[in-house]
Design an enzyme around this catalytic site. Structure first.
Site, PDB file in Angstrom:
ATOM      1  N   ASP A  78     -11.927  -8.077   6.943  1.00  0.00           N
ATOM      2  CA  ASP A  78     -13.287  -7.959   6.403  1.00  0.00           C
ATOM      3  C   ASP A  78     -13.991  -9.312   6.431  1.00  0.00           C
ATOM      4  OD1 ASP A  78     -13.093  -5.233   5.896  1.00  0.00           O
ATOM      5  OD2 ASP A  78     -14.058  -5.406   3.934  1.00  0.00           O
ATOM      6  N   ASP A  93      -6.018  -6.341   5.701  1.00  0.00           N
ATOM      7  CA  ASP A  93      -7.170  -5.615   5.174  1.00  0.00           C
ATOM      8  C   ASP A  93      -8.239  -6.618   4.736  1.00  0.00           C
ATOM      9  OD1 ASP A  93      -8.744  -3.647   4.139  1.00  0.00           O
ATOM     10  OD2 ASP A  93      -7.398  -3.044   2.533  1.00  0.00           O
ATOM     11  N   TYR A 101       0.817  -1.214   0.000  1.00  0.00           N
ATOM     12  CA  TYR A 101       0.000   0.000   0.000  1.00  0.00           C
ATOM     13  C   TYR A 101       0.855   1.270   0.000  1.00  0.00           C
ATOM     14  CZ  TYR A 101      -4.198  -2.776   1.029  1.00  0.00           C
ATOM     15  OH  TYR A 101      -5.234  -3.666   0.982  1.00  0.00           O
ATOM     16  N   ASP A 104      -3.744 -17.774   2.108  1.00  0.00           N
ATOM     17  CA  ASP A 104      -4.884 -18.438   1.457  1.00  0.00           C
ATOM     18  C   ASP A 104      -5.512 -19.456   2.416  1.00  0.00           C
ATOM     19  OD1 ASP A 104      -2.365 -19.537   1.121  1.00  0.00           O
ATOM     20  OD2 ASP A 104      -2.765 -20.419  -0.836  1.00  0.00           O
TER      21      ASP A 104
END
Ligand code: NAD
Length: 356
Positions: free
Chosen positions: A250, A246, A135, A222
């Site tokens: 979620d 991130d 990022y 994963d």
């Protein structure tokens, strides 16, 4: 104690208003000052993080943040888009440690999309590194591909980077958090493919020598995504990089019934922090008075605990949230048959009443 209030865009103002109501009802003396940020900052001062807002955030003891972003700003150049405000605040204030507790309140077992036996009793903590990774890594941009099968074609590129000090400081934060909980830490990486995350893993192992009482294990991202929905209660504390954190947080949000339930704290090395719900500005429901304010109210509780040294007041807010849930009050995102549907402001007022 000065709190900077940065409501931002979309549902930001609606949900932050409820958290401020709750803070004011505690009977403590807080000085608050509100400033525009994100799209609101751009509209008021031509920049998503106006100088005055950044100055206020630096001066304040803590920051209560709503959310930023709206699709109407998608055509702006990247530096002027609302999301740059939150990235800028994290960077300018060196808020490198993001805490995202995912707790499933017993009353919301039915609101989770997972089977009750998989999620009931869930209480995990995701520690996400917030200042590095792809990022922020340079170089990045658009260019003509310098090599490869499509040499000369237009390509977009970003750079994943983590320095040793960056990994060490988030590792210490995560080990210390695990030490206060179940003493188990899972470091999530992609060491099988990425050099950056092999290095991450090596440093985690090295730092673990300082914490012999904490059990460290490693999981590829994963697999971690799969395990989070297969058997989330097996985790205690997860530590991971900016991008993986991130995404995983979620996914963890849905375990708790709704992303509207997930608070967060972003801290610097001295526990100064920015507190915000884990969700975005939800433009699809903005202005309708139906957003769930509980993630923001619970973020305010984290602010009292981590930055303002008021743990008893933090407990009061968390207990009040439990009480309104047990009273059956639900915003639409967590509504189920047999409960009472309320709007954003009604939920905020119910938490205020429950404080008493
Ligand atoms: P989002 O989190 O805003 O919304 C995702 C979904 O969850 C939507 O259906 C929304 O209605 C719902 N939702 C979110 N918060 C809710 C709440 N409190 N109560 C009930 N429902 C809620 O994510 P998105 O739609 O991908 O992004 C919208 C904007 O927010 C974008 O501009 C994005 O860049 C921005 N964003 C900002 C932040 C931040 O400010 N830290 C974080 C994520 C996304």
């Amino acid at each position: 104690m000065k709190i900077a209030i940065l409501p931002g865009d979309g549902i930001g103002a609606e949900i932050v208003e409820q958290a401020v109501k709750v803070l004011n009802a505690l009977g403590q003396k807080f000085e608050t000052e509100t400033a525009p940020v994100g799209g609101a900052g751009y509209e008021a001062h031509g920049h998503p993080l106006p100088d005055g807002t950044l100055k206020l955030a630096k001066e304040a003891d803590a920051i209560l943040f709503g959310a930023v972003g709206d699709w109407k700003y998608d055509a702006l150049e990247r530096a002027l888009r609302p999301e740059q405000a939150i990235l800028g605040l994290r960077k300018e204030l060196t808020l490198f440690a993001n805490f995202r507790p995912a707790i499933l309140y017993p009353e919301l077992v039915g609101a989770s999309t997972l089977k009750p036996e998989v999620v009931s009793g869930l209480d995990i903590l995701i520690v996400r590194e917030l200042n590095g990774d792809i990022y922020f890594g340079q170089p990045r941009g658009l260019r003509e591909a310098p090599d490869g099968p499509f040499k000369g074609a237009r390509e977009g590129f970003d750079t994943m980077r983590y320095s040793e000090p960056e990994i060490r400081r988030i590792a210490h934060v995560a080990f210390q958090a695990a030490r206060k909980r179940g003493k188990r830490l899972t470091s999530v990486d992609k060491a099988n493919v990425l050099e950056t995350f092999q290095f991450w893993k090596d440093i985690m192992i090295d730092v673990s020598k300082d914490y012999p009482d904490v059990e460290l294990d490693h999981m590829y991202v994963d697999n971690a995504a799969m395990q989070l929905v297969r058997a989330p209660k097996k985790f205690d504390v997860i530590v991971t990089g900016n991008m993986f954190g991130d995404i995983l947080s979620d996914a963890a949000a849905m375990l708790t019934g709704s992303i509207g339930m997930l608070p967060s704290a972003s801290l610097d090395a001295n526990n100064k922090g920015l507190y915000e719900p884990s969700h975005g500005s939800a433009p699809d429901i903005a202005g309708k008075g139906i957003a769930n304010p509980l993630a923001t109210i619970l973020s305010a509780a984290m602010m009292l605990r981590f930055s303002l040294n008021l743990p008893a007041e933090a407990d009061r807010i968390e207990n009040a949230v439990k009480k309104v849930l047990s009273q059956g009050l639900r915003t639409p995102d967590i509504f189920e048959a047999g409960t009472t549907r309320v709007g954003t402001a009604e939920m905020g007022e119910a938490v205020v009443r429950a404080l008493a």
